[in-house]
Design a protein around this motif. Structure first.
Motif, PDB file in Angstrom:
ATOM      1  N   THR A  77       0.660  -1.586  -0.266  1.00 56.99           N
ATOM      2  CA  THR A  77       0.032   0.128   0.061  1.00 56.99           C
ATOM      3  C   THR A  77       0.701   1.428   0.145  1.00 56.99           C
ATOM      4  OG1 THR A  77      -0.218  -0.238   2.772  1.00 56.99           O
ATOM      5  CG2 THR A  77      -1.695  -1.104   1.009  1.00 56.99           C
ATOM      6  N   GLY A  78       1.823   1.145   1.084  1.00 53.47           N
ATOM      7  CA  GLY A  78       2.768   2.045   1.162  1.00 53.47           C
ATOM      8  C   GLY A  78       3.924   2.694  -0.606  1.00 53.47           C
TER       9      GLY A  78
ATOM     10  N   PHE B  60       1.190   4.314  -2.904  1.00 53.41           N
ATOM     11  CA  PHE B  60       0.433   5.693  -2.343  1.00 53.41           C
ATOM     12  C   PHE B  60       1.644   6.646  -3.393  1.00 53.41           C
ATOM     13  CE2 PHE B  60      -1.602   4.357   1.476  1.00 53.41           C
ATOM     14  CZ  PHE B  60      -2.994   4.832   1.403  1.00 53.41           C
ATOM     15  N   ARG B  61       2.517   6.134  -2.978  1.00 59.73           N
ATOM     16  CA  ARG B  61       4.484   6.654  -2.940  1.00 59.73           C
ATOM     17  C   ARG B  61       3.884   7.013  -4.130  1.00 59.73           C
ATOM     18  NH1 ARG B  61       6.418   4.796   0.885  1.00 59.73           N
ATOM     19  NH2 ARG B  61       6.669   2.684  -0.294  1.00 59.73           N
TER      20      ARG B  61
ATOM     21  N   MET C 143       1.299  11.383   5.477  1.00 57.41           N
ATOM     22  CA  MET C 143       2.193   9.739   5.008  1.00 57.41           C
ATOM     23  C   MET C 143       3.600  10.975   6.063  1.00 57.41           C
ATOM     24  SD  MET C 143       1.780   8.234   1.591  1.00 57.41           S
ATOM     25  CE  MET C 143       3.514   6.625   1.314  1.00 57.41           C
TER      26      MET C 143
ATOM     27  N   HIS D 279       2.001   9.713   9.925  1.00 58.26           N
ATOM     28  CA  HIS D 279       0.909   9.087  10.235  1.00 58.26           C
ATOM     29  C   HIS D 279      -0.268   8.185   8.955  1.00 58.26           C
ATOM     30  CE1 HIS D 279       0.322  12.855  12.802  1.00 58.26           C
ATOM     31  NE2 HIS D 279       0.948  11.516  13.699  1.00 58.26           N
ATOM     32  N   LEU D 280      -1.023   7.600   9.474  1.00 61.49           N
ATOM     33  CA  LEU D 280      -1.861   6.361   8.975  1.00 61.49           C
ATOM     34  C   LEU D 280      -2.509   7.407   7.779  1.00 61.49           C
ATOM     35  CD1 LEU D 280      -2.122   3.522  10.868  1.00 61.49           C
ATOM     36  CD2 LEU D 280      -0.308   3.700   8.982  1.00 61.49           C
ATOM     37  N   VAL D 281      -2.945   7.072   6.520  1.00 60.13           N
ATOM     38  CA  VAL D 281      -3.541   7.589   6.020  1.00 60.13           C
ATOM     39  C   VAL D 281      -5.286   6.110   6.685  1.00 60.13           C
ATOM     40  CG1 VAL D 281      -4.878   7.499   3.604  1.00 60.13           C
ATOM     41  CG2 VAL D 281      -2.159   7.486   3.665  1.00 60.13           C
TER      42      VAL D 281
ATOM     43  N   THR E 259      -7.545   4.231   2.505  1.00 58.61           N
ATOM     44  CA  THR E 259      -6.199   2.987   2.303  1.00 58.61           C
ATOM     45  C   THR E 259      -7.091   1.938   1.442  1.00 58.61           C
ATOM     46  OG1 THR E 259      -5.634   3.655   4.045  1.00 58.61           O
ATOM     47  CG2 THR E 259      -4.954   1.851   3.187  1.00 58.61           C
TER      48      THR E 259
ATOM     49  N   GLY F 166       2.526  -3.555   4.007  1.00 64.63           N
ATOM     50  CA  GLY F 166       1.953  -3.106   4.674  1.00 64.63           C
ATOM     51  C   GLY F 166       0.502  -2.935   4.575  1.00 64.63           C
ATOM     52  N   PHE F 167      -0.152  -3.102   4.804  1.00 60.53           N
ATOM     53  CA  PHE F 167      -2.378  -4.110   4.749  1.00 60.53           C
ATOM     54  C   PHE F 167      -2.292  -5.214   5.056  1.00 60.53           C
ATOM     55  CE2 PHE F 167      -5.759  -4.508   3.514  1.00 60.53           C
ATOM     56  CZ  PHE F 167      -6.771  -2.638   4.016  1.00 60.53           C
TER      57      PHE F 167
ATOM     58  N   ARG G  11      -2.496  -2.335   8.291  1.00 59.93           N
ATOM     59  CA  ARG G  11      -2.300  -1.814   9.497  1.00 59.93           C
ATOM     60  C   ARG G  11      -3.665  -1.295  10.916  1.00 59.93           C
ATOM     61  NH1 ARG G  11       2.249   0.501   5.634  1.00 59.93           N
ATOM     62  NH2 ARG G  11       3.246   1.316   7.073  1.00 59.93           N
TER      63      ARG G  11
ATOM     64  N   GLN H 137      -8.786  -2.295   8.749  1.00 63.32           N
ATOM     65  CA  GLN H 137      -8.591  -2.671   7.634  1.00 63.32           C
ATOM     66  C   GLN H 137      -8.509  -4.019   7.494  1.00 63.32           C
ATOM     67  OE1 GLN H 137      -4.725  -0.883   6.830  1.00 63.32           O
ATOM     68  NE2 GLN H 137      -5.211   0.954   7.081  1.00 63.32           N
TER      69      GLN H 137
ATOM     70  N   ARG I 252      12.876   9.283  -0.382  1.00 66.02           N
ATOM     71  CA  ARG I 252      11.771   9.031   0.330  1.00 66.02           C
ATOM     72  C   ARG I 252      11.322   9.850   1.577  1.00 66.02           C
ATOM     73  NH1 ARG I 252       8.931   3.032   2.690  1.00 66.02           N
ATOM     74  NH2 ARG I 252       8.111   4.472   4.048  1.00 66.02           N
TER      75      ARG I 252
ATOM     76  N   ASP J 223       9.488  10.704   4.337  1.00 66.00           N
ATOM     77  CA  ASP J 223       9.045  10.048   5.889  1.00 66.00           C
ATOM     78  C   ASP J 223      10.371   9.372   6.371  1.00 66.00           C
ATOM     79  OD1 ASP J 223       8.755   7.767   3.982  1.00 66.00           O
ATOM     80  OD2 ASP J 223       7.535   7.059   5.210  1.00 66.00           O
TER      81      ASP J 223
HETATM   82  P1  AMP Z   1       5.177   1.782   4.224  1.00 67.09           P
HETATM   83  O1  AMP Z   1       5.591   2.029   2.224  1.00 67.09           O
HETATM   84  O2  AMP Z   1       4.807   0.724   4.306  1.00 67.09           O
HETATM   85  O3  AMP Z   1       6.029   2.170   5.076  1.00 67.09           O
HETATM   86  O4  AMP Z   1       4.328   2.762   4.191  1.00 67.09           O
HETATM   87  C1  AMP Z   1       4.694   4.563   3.967  1.00 67.09           C
HETATM   88  C2  AMP Z   1       3.599   5.134   4.734  1.00 67.09           C
HETATM   89  O5  AMP Z   1       2.435   5.113   3.232  1.00 67.09           O
HETATM   90  C3  AMP Z   1       2.961   4.940   6.091  1.00 67.09           C
HETATM   91  O6  AMP Z   1       3.563   5.836   6.653  1.00 67.09           O
HETATM   92  C4  AMP Z   1       2.086   5.960   5.891  1.00 67.09           C
HETATM   93  O7  AMP Z   1       1.545   6.855   6.232  1.00 67.09           O
HETATM   94  C5  AMP Z   1       1.187   5.317   4.745  1.00 67.09           C
HETATM   95  N1  AMP Z   1       0.112   3.914   4.153  1.00 67.09           N
HETATM   96  C6  AMP Z   1       1.236   2.542   3.587  1.00 67.09           C
HETATM   97  N2  AMP Z   1       0.088   1.712   4.211  1.00 67.09           N
HETATM   98  C7  AMP Z   1      -0.912   1.683   5.378  1.00 67.09           C
HETATM   99  C8  AMP Z   1      -1.823   1.183   5.337  1.00 67.09           C
HETATM  100  N3  AMP Z   1      -2.263   0.343   5.408  1.00 67.09           N
HETATM  101  N4  AMP Z   1      -2.943   2.350   6.242  1.00 67.09           N
HETATM  102  C9  AMP Z   1      -2.753   3.760   6.362  1.00 67.09           C
HETATM  103  N5  AMP Z   1      -1.513   4.437   5.750  1.00 67.09           N
HETATM  104  C10 AMP Z   1      -0.502   3.353   4.979  1.00 67.09           C
END
Ligand code: AMP
Length: 190
Positions: A32-33, A36-37, A54, A58-60, A65, A86-87, A89, A93, A134, A136
């Motif tokens: 999921t990350g 989003f990217r 992000m 914080h979580l979306v 999501t 990443g899902f 979370r 979900q 990234r 973050d």
């Molecule tokens: P990741 O690449 O999995 O480290 O995700 C990077 C960022 O994307 C996280 O810090 C969240 O802001 C957002 N994100 C990714 N997956 C989720 C999810 N399942 N629920 C909510 N936010 C998510």
């Protein structure tokens, strides 16, 4: 179908291992990350929304999501199974994922968790930030906030899957190959 949730805090190595395991087990990898990217890079509406969360670590929100995850699964009707990275979370979900799998006449077979100490995670993410591009990963405060968010909202999913007898913890410290080996032992059993 073999459907696996690859779990662990930020920096545990989920993405790295999923890339190897998807080839080895012929599974579709959904991060999921990454989605989003991709949306941020392509300046979509979803990207703009996700970015605001992000960037703070914080979580979306769940609603956004979950909808996005459903769409990603639907794009792969021929899949042998999925590695979810990443899902889920949050508990909402996890419930949504269970419903989605039910609709497909399938289920989540296991949550396989990479276990790594927090200070090792921070060190890895700072290091990754030097080359990942990234936003973050580039700021220690945001890195620590992501780990805090993990403990606030995500860590409880261990008990969620433990209650279903689907939780497998794996030591996430070692070389990439060693960790793949440990994960494969679990993948082969389920
Ligand atoms: P990741 O690449 O999995 O480290 O995700 C990077 C960022 O994307 C996280 O810090 C969240 O802001 C957002 N994100 C990714 N997956 C989720 C999810 N399942 N629920 C909510 N936010 C998510």
């Amino acid at each position: 179908m073999k459907n696996i949730v690859l779990f662990g805090p930020p920096g545990a190595g989920k993405g790295t291992q999923a890339e190897v395991l998807k080839e080895k087990y012929q599974l579709v990898h959904i991060s999921t990350g990454d989605v989003f990217r991709y949306n941020i890079k392509n300046e979509t509406e979803l990207g703009a929304l996700a970015k605001s969360y992000m960037d703070k670590g914080h979580l979306v929100p769940d609603e956004v999501t979950i909808k996005m995850l459903n769409a990603e699964v639907e794009k792969n009707p021929e899949a042998n199974g999925f590695i979810f990275d990443g899902f889920p979370r949050t508990e909402a979900q996890a419930e949504a994922l269970s419903e989605l799998m039910d609709e497909k006449g399938s289920q989540i077979n296991a949550m396989v968790a990479l276990e790594v100490d927090d200070e090792v995670l921070v060190g890895r993410l700072i290091e990754r930030g030097k080359s990942s591009g990234r936003a973050d990963d580039a700021n220690e405060e945001v890195i620590r906030e992501r780990i805090a968010e993990y403990y606030r909202k995500t860590d409880i999913l261990k008990s969620y899957y433990q209650a279903q007898d689907k939780y497998y913890g794996v030591d996430g410290v070692g070389s990439i190959e060693e960790i793949t080996e440990r994960l494969s032992e679990v993948f082969d059993r389920i």
